[in-house]
Design a protein around this motif. Structure first.
Motif, PDB file in Angstrom:
ATOM      1  N   GLN A 241       0.823  -1.214   0.000  1.00 35.20           N
ATOM      2  CA  GLN A 241       0.000   0.000   0.000  1.00 35.20           C
ATOM      3  C   GLN A 241       0.860   1.269   0.000  1.00 35.20           C
ATOM      4  O   GLN A 241       0.350   2.367   0.151  1.00 35.20           O
ATOM      5  CB  GLN A 241      -0.949  -0.011   1.199  1.00 35.20           C
ATOM      6  CG  GLN A 241      -1.947  -1.155   1.122  1.00 35.20           C
ATOM      7  CD  GLN A 241      -3.251  -0.880   1.857  1.00 35.20           C
ATOM      8  OE1 GLN A 241      -3.333   0.004   2.697  1.00 35.20           O
ATOM      9  NE2 GLN A 241      -4.282  -1.627   1.532  1.00 35.20           N
TER      10      GLN A 241
ATOM     11  N   VAL B 257       3.317   2.178   2.110  1.00 33.01           N
ATOM     12  CA  VAL B 257       3.706   2.750   3.408  1.00 33.01           C
ATOM     13  C   VAL B 257       5.172   2.403   3.678  1.00 33.01           C
ATOM     14  O   VAL B 257       5.529   1.226   3.700  1.00 33.01           O
ATOM     15  CB  VAL B 257       2.821   2.178   4.544  1.00 33.01           C
ATOM     16  CG1 VAL B 257       3.202   2.806   5.882  1.00 33.01           C
ATOM     17  CG2 VAL B 257       1.347   2.388   4.242  1.00 33.01           C
ATOM     18  N   PRO B 258       6.034   3.407   3.878  1.00 33.02           N
ATOM     19  CA  PRO B 258       7.443   3.087   4.145  1.00 33.02           C
ATOM     20  C   PRO B 258       7.639   2.411   5.500  1.00 33.02           C
ATOM     21  O   PRO B 258       6.814   2.592   6.400  1.00 33.02           O
ATOM     22  CB  PRO B 258       8.137   4.454   4.126  1.00 33.02           C
ATOM     23  CG  PRO B 258       7.085   5.475   4.088  1.00 33.02           C
ATOM     24  CD  PRO B 258       5.764   4.839   3.868  1.00 33.02           C
TER      25      PRO B 258
ATOM     26  N   ALA C 122       7.432   4.375   8.873  1.00 32.29           N
ATOM     27  CA  ALA C 122       6.235   5.175   9.173  1.00 32.29           C
ATOM     28  C   ALA C 122       5.560   4.702  10.463  1.00 32.29           C
ATOM     29  O   ALA C 122       5.575   3.508  10.776  1.00 32.29           O
ATOM     30  CB  ALA C 122       5.254   5.076   8.012  1.00 32.29           C
TER      31      ALA C 122
ATOM     32  N   LYS D 201      -1.060   4.013  12.876  1.00 30.90           N
ATOM     33  CA  LYS D 201      -2.112   4.249  13.879  1.00 30.90           C
ATOM     34  C   LYS D 201      -2.693   2.918  14.346  1.00 30.90           C
ATOM     35  O   LYS D 201      -2.828   1.982  13.549  1.00 30.90           O
ATOM     36  CB  LYS D 201      -3.243   5.087  13.266  1.00 30.90           C
ATOM     37  CG  LYS D 201      -2.851   6.516  12.969  1.00 30.90           C
ATOM     38  CD  LYS D 201      -4.104   7.329  12.669  1.00 30.90           C
ATOM     39  CE  LYS D 201      -3.750   8.732  12.259  1.00 30.90           C
ATOM     40  NZ  LYS D 201      -3.486   8.882  10.824  1.00 30.90           N
TER      41      LYS D 201
ATOM     42  N   ALA E 133      -5.693   2.187  15.000  1.00 32.57           N
ATOM     43  CA  ALA E 133      -6.940   1.859  14.277  1.00 32.57           C
ATOM     44  C   ALA E 133      -6.624   1.099  12.982  1.00 32.57           C
ATOM     45  O   ALA E 133      -7.377   0.203  12.573  1.00 32.57           O
ATOM     46  CB  ALA E 133      -7.704   3.136  13.963  1.00 32.57           C
ATOM     47  N   ILE E 134      -5.503   1.437  12.366  1.00 35.08           N
ATOM     48  CA  ILE E 134      -5.125   0.778  11.103  1.00 35.08           C
ATOM     49  C   ILE E 134      -4.698  -0.665  11.373  1.00 35.08           C
ATOM     50  O   ILE E 134      -5.080  -1.591  10.663  1.00 35.08           O
ATOM     51  CB  ILE E 134      -4.012   1.586  10.396  1.00 35.08           C
ATOM     52  CG1 ILE E 134      -4.602   2.931   9.946  1.00 35.08           C
ATOM     53  CG2 ILE E 134      -3.408   0.825   9.225  1.00 35.08           C
ATOM     54  CD1 ILE E 134      -3.602   3.918   9.436  1.00 35.08           C
TER      55      ILE E 134
ATOM     56  N   ASP F 267      -7.764  -2.645  12.029  1.00 38.43           N
ATOM     57  CA  ASP F 267      -8.491  -2.913  10.780  1.00 38.43           C
ATOM     58  C   ASP F 267      -7.805  -4.001   9.962  1.00 38.43           C
ATOM     59  O   ASP F 267      -8.462  -4.813   9.309  1.00 38.43           O
ATOM     60  CB  ASP F 267      -8.634  -1.628   9.954  1.00 38.43           C
ATOM     61  CG  ASP F 267      -9.819  -0.787  10.437  1.00 38.43           C
ATOM     62  OD1 ASP F 267     -10.584  -1.279  11.286  1.00 38.43           O
ATOM     63  OD2 ASP F 267      -9.972   0.357   9.976  1.00 38.43           O
TER      64      ASP F 267
ATOM     65  N   ASN G  67     -19.154   1.322   4.702  1.00 41.22           N
ATOM     66  CA  ASN G  67     -18.186   2.394   4.978  1.00 41.22           C
ATOM     67  C   ASN G  67     -16.973   1.896   5.766  1.00 41.22           C
ATOM     68  O   ASN G  67     -16.282   2.678   6.403  1.00 41.22           O
ATOM     69  CB  ASN G  67     -18.867   3.580   5.692  1.00 41.22           C
ATOM     70  CG  ASN G  67     -18.006   4.839   5.659  1.00 41.22           C
ATOM     71  OD1 ASN G  67     -17.224   5.031   4.729  1.00 41.22           O
ATOM     72  ND2 ASN G  67     -18.118   5.669   6.674  1.00 41.22           N
ATOM     73  N   GLU G  68     -16.705   0.589   5.728  1.00 41.70           N
ATOM     74  CA  GLU G  68     -15.480   0.069   6.356  1.00 41.70           C
ATOM     75  C   GLU G  68     -14.377   0.088   5.302  1.00 41.70           C
ATOM     76  O   GLU G  68     -13.867  -0.950   4.866  1.00 41.70           O
ATOM     77  CB  GLU G  68     -15.717  -1.350   6.898  1.00 41.70           C
ATOM     78  CG  GLU G  68     -16.545  -1.419   8.158  1.00 41.70           C
ATOM     79  CD  GLU G  68     -15.919  -0.666   9.343  1.00 41.70           C
ATOM     80  OE1 GLU G  68     -14.741  -0.285   9.273  1.00 41.70           O
ATOM     81  OE2 GLU G  68     -16.634  -0.439  10.330  1.00 41.70           O
ATOM     82  N   ILE G  69     -14.000   1.313   4.919  1.00 40.77           N
ATOM     83  CA  ILE G  69     -13.100   1.489   3.776  1.00 40.77           C
ATOM     84  C   ILE G  69     -11.713   0.896   4.030  1.00 40.77           C
ATOM     85  O   ILE G  69     -11.125   0.280   3.147  1.00 40.77           O
ATOM     86  CB  ILE G  69     -12.940   2.991   3.457  1.00 40.77           C
ATOM     87  CG1 ILE G  69     -14.304   3.652   3.279  1.00 40.77           C
ATOM     88  CG2 ILE G  69     -12.141   3.196   2.198  1.00 40.77           C
ATOM     89  CD1 ILE G  69     -14.224   5.155   3.229  1.00 40.77           C
ATOM     90  N   VAL G  70     -11.190   1.093   5.239  1.00 38.04           N
ATOM     91  CA  VAL G  70      -9.833   0.614   5.510  1.00 38.04           C
ATOM     92  C   VAL G  70      -9.806  -0.916   5.487  1.00 38.04           C
ATOM     93  O   VAL G  70      -8.921  -1.528   4.881  1.00 38.04           O
ATOM     94  CB  VAL G  70      -9.316   1.146   6.866  1.00 38.04           C
ATOM     95  CG1 VAL G  70      -7.862   0.762   7.068  1.00 38.04           C
ATOM     96  CG2 VAL G  70      -9.464   2.658   6.929  1.00 38.04           C
TER      97      VAL G  70
ATOM     98  N   SER H  36     -10.023  -2.104   1.897  1.00 34.05           N
ATOM     99  CA  SER H  36      -8.776  -1.937   1.157  1.00 34.05           C
ATOM    100  C   SER H  36      -7.704  -2.934   1.646  1.00 34.05           C
ATOM    101  O   SER H  36      -6.944  -3.486   0.844  1.00 34.05           O
ATOM    102  CB  SER H  36      -8.314  -0.484   1.286  1.00 34.05           C
ATOM    103  OG  SER H  36      -6.967  -0.381   1.562  1.00 34.05           O
TER     104      SER H  36
ATOM    105  N   ASP I  73      -8.549  -6.281   0.175  1.00 32.84           N
ATOM    106  CA  ASP I  73      -8.220  -6.310  -1.242  1.00 32.84           C
ATOM    107  C   ASP I  73      -6.740  -6.623  -1.427  1.00 32.84           C
ATOM    108  O   ASP I  73      -6.359  -7.494  -2.222  1.00 32.84           O
ATOM    109  CB  ASP I  73      -8.573  -4.941  -1.857  1.00 32.84           C
ATOM    110  CG  ASP I  73      -9.008  -5.076  -3.293  1.00 32.84           C
ATOM    111  OD1 ASP I  73      -8.342  -5.823  -4.018  1.00 32.84           O
ATOM    112  OD2 ASP I  73     -10.001  -4.445  -3.683  1.00 32.84           O
TER     113      ASP I  73
END
Ligand code: B12
Ligand code: SF4
Lengths: 228, 209
Positions: free
Chosen positions: A19, A21-22, A25, A28, A30-31, A34, A108-111, A114, A117
């Motif tokens: 995705q 992300v280095p 980084a 969060k 929450a991420i 998820d 709306n659970e977008i994270v 993704s 996916d």
């Protein structure tokens, strides 16, 4: 060989890398949560399956050239001509996964959607890796040899090549179908050929005309691994 | 206003529950939906967009914020419609016929929705006629096309030509994207714009509408 979901799921760091992300980084909480929710949904909805069949070089030659749509110059032609062993394959993680991704999107659970996916895409790719390992063992691949997969749509092999692979393997048996525009349903599926031969046959100069529109130059890292 | 700043702050943190709660309070306090949208939600997502462009935050952070944005947007949307406040614009989006790669297109859709646009997502492997018909029936401002296979890229050209035929005044603009697509290809195909990623898509679409 049996494909087991727990053996093909990618790690959190693999998913973050895909995705964009280095490594350094900060992530969060929450991420992270998820990701684990996505992983759980994936594990309960994935149904990884594959079909593979060994074929002769002559038959593959027919399959490869049947559409008449390949790029005139391409790396695969010389690779398979020098191959020792060849097998066709189709791999899928099933269609329920895609439905679950859509469901998450609608809620709306977008994270989570993704993450799922990316998990599913990487899981199919990892499955190809497992299949390569399986054939390497089966074909007694030695130190100076290697077993690698290639797919229609890549590097000058026209997508229409999938028609021939489907004609032989009949992946409808595992619920994978080909549309008239040569697309596989479920989406999270990959088809192709697995080739065993001396390492050097898989090395080539990636300066074909179509390389100028190539997005990820996967051949570079693959060839680098071979040279190690 | 403090409350709207808080909405923006929580949105940036990706706290959808807080954004939902505070948007509800703002509505009850009689703050106009347009103000909540502009100074709370859009202000927050604007900062997220900039941080993403500067590589200070990454895709999952943006999606987390977009989810919070949706939580707020869902509450004020009926009010905006009631007050007949025009939206940012209507976008018809999809992956062209012959292509199933829809991860990038989905991201563009999420970001556009987050930025306040109405998005009609036609999905993947979409027939060319469907793009054109939907755009005309829905009076869309922009049609966004995605392709990741070099073999499906030319389908975008076909759709752009069909659209120009059906909409000779050029009211409906086109934007294209996908990993192998470039600005040069967009020019060659006659597209009005090209974007290399989802954040850039918002900037380009702003210029088109
Ligand atoms: C993930 C992936 C898959 C996944 C599924 C994808 C999905 N939709 O679920 C799997 C593993 C299943 C897969 C399968 C196949 N794939 Co594939 N896949 C990829 C991969 C690795 C990443 C694509 C991706 O998701 N990128 C991440 C997103 C975020 O980026 P993006 O799509 O570029 O989108 C961004 C921008 O481009 C832009 N953008 C995108 N769309 C739009 C639209 C608009 C309007 C705008 C403004 C902007 C915009 O914004 C986005 C967000 O920042 C690419 C390689 C690559 N690096 O691109 C190959 C790739 C696209 N696949 C390829 C191929 C050939 C296939 C197969 C046909 C192989 C096969 N024979 O089995 C199959 C087809 C499957 C089928 N069902 O028929 C080739 C295509 C070759 C070519 N150029 O023609 C690629 C390039 C790989 C390669 N190196 O050759 N694939
Ligand atoms: S640069 Fe891309 S298209 Fe060219 S050979 Fe390598 S992977 Fe294939």
């Amino acid at each position: 060989m049996e494909l087991i979901t727990s053996q093909i799921v990618p790690s959190f760091s693999d998913v973050l890398r895909r995705q964009g992300v280095p490594e350094q980084a900060t992530i969060k909480e929450a991420i992270r949560l998820d990701f684990y929710s996505a992983l759980e949904i994936f594990q309960s909805s994935a149904k990884p399956q594959y079909l593979a069949e060994e074929i002769s070089k002559e038959i593959f030659d027919e399959i490869f050239n049947a559409s008449g749509l390949n790029e005139e110059e391409n790396p695969l032609q010389s690779i398979y001509s020098a191959a020792d062993q060849i097998a066709l394959f189709v791999i899928t993680v099933g269609g329920v996964v895609t439905e679950k991704i859509k469901e998450c999107m609608t809620k709306n659970e977008i994270v989570i959607a993704s993450m799922m996916d990316t998990i599913a895409s990487l899981a199919v790719e990892n499955s190809v890796g497992l299949l390569e390992d399986y054939f390497a063992e089966k074909w007694n691949s030695r130190e100076e040899e290697t077993v690698l997969g290639y797919s229609p749509g890549y590097c000058g092999w026209h997508l229409a090549g999938q028609t021939e692979i489907f004609r032989i393997l009949k992946p409808e048996k595992i619920d994978v179908h080909l549309s008239d525009s040569f697309l596989m349903e479920p989406i999270k599926s990959v088809s192709g050929v697995i080739i065993k031969g001396p390492k050097e046959i898989h090395l080539f100069r990636n300066n074909f005309q179509f390389c100028s529109t190539c997005v990820d130059h996967t051949c570079v890292s693959r060839m680098k691994n071979l040279k190690k | 206003m403090e409350l709207l700043n808080q909405i923006s702050e929580y949105l940036q943190q990706g706290d959808d529950e807080k954004v939902f709660e505070l948007t509800g309070i703002a509505i009850k306090e009689g703050i106009s939906p347009k103000e909540i949208l502009d100074d709370g939600l859009l202000a927050g997502i604007g900062i997220i967009g900039k941080q993403f462009k500067n590589h200070e935050i990454f895709l999952p952070d943006v999606l987390l914020a977009a989810k919070a944005m949706q939580a707020g947007l869902n509450q004020i949307k009926p009010l905006l419609e009631r007050d007949k406040i025009p939206g940012m614009g209507k976008i018809v989006l999809g992956t062209v016929k012959g292509d199933v790669h829809d991860i990038g297109k989905n991201l563009v859709g999420i970001m556009l929705k987050g930025a306040g646009y109405d998005v009609i997502d036609l999905g993947k492997d979409v027939a060319s006629e469907q793009f054109v018909e939907t755009a005309i029936i829905e009076k869309a401002n922009v049609v966004g096309l995605s392709a990741l296979l070099t073999t499906t890229m030319p389908v975008m050209k076909e759709i752009i030509s069909m659209l120009k035929e059906k909409d000779p005044e050029g009211n409906i603009k086109t934007i294209i994207g996908g990993a192998p697509v470039t600005k040069n290809i967009a020019d060659e195909y006659g597209a009005d714009a090209y974007a290399f990623d989802a954040a850039n898509a918002i900037d380009q679409i702003k210029l088109l509408i």
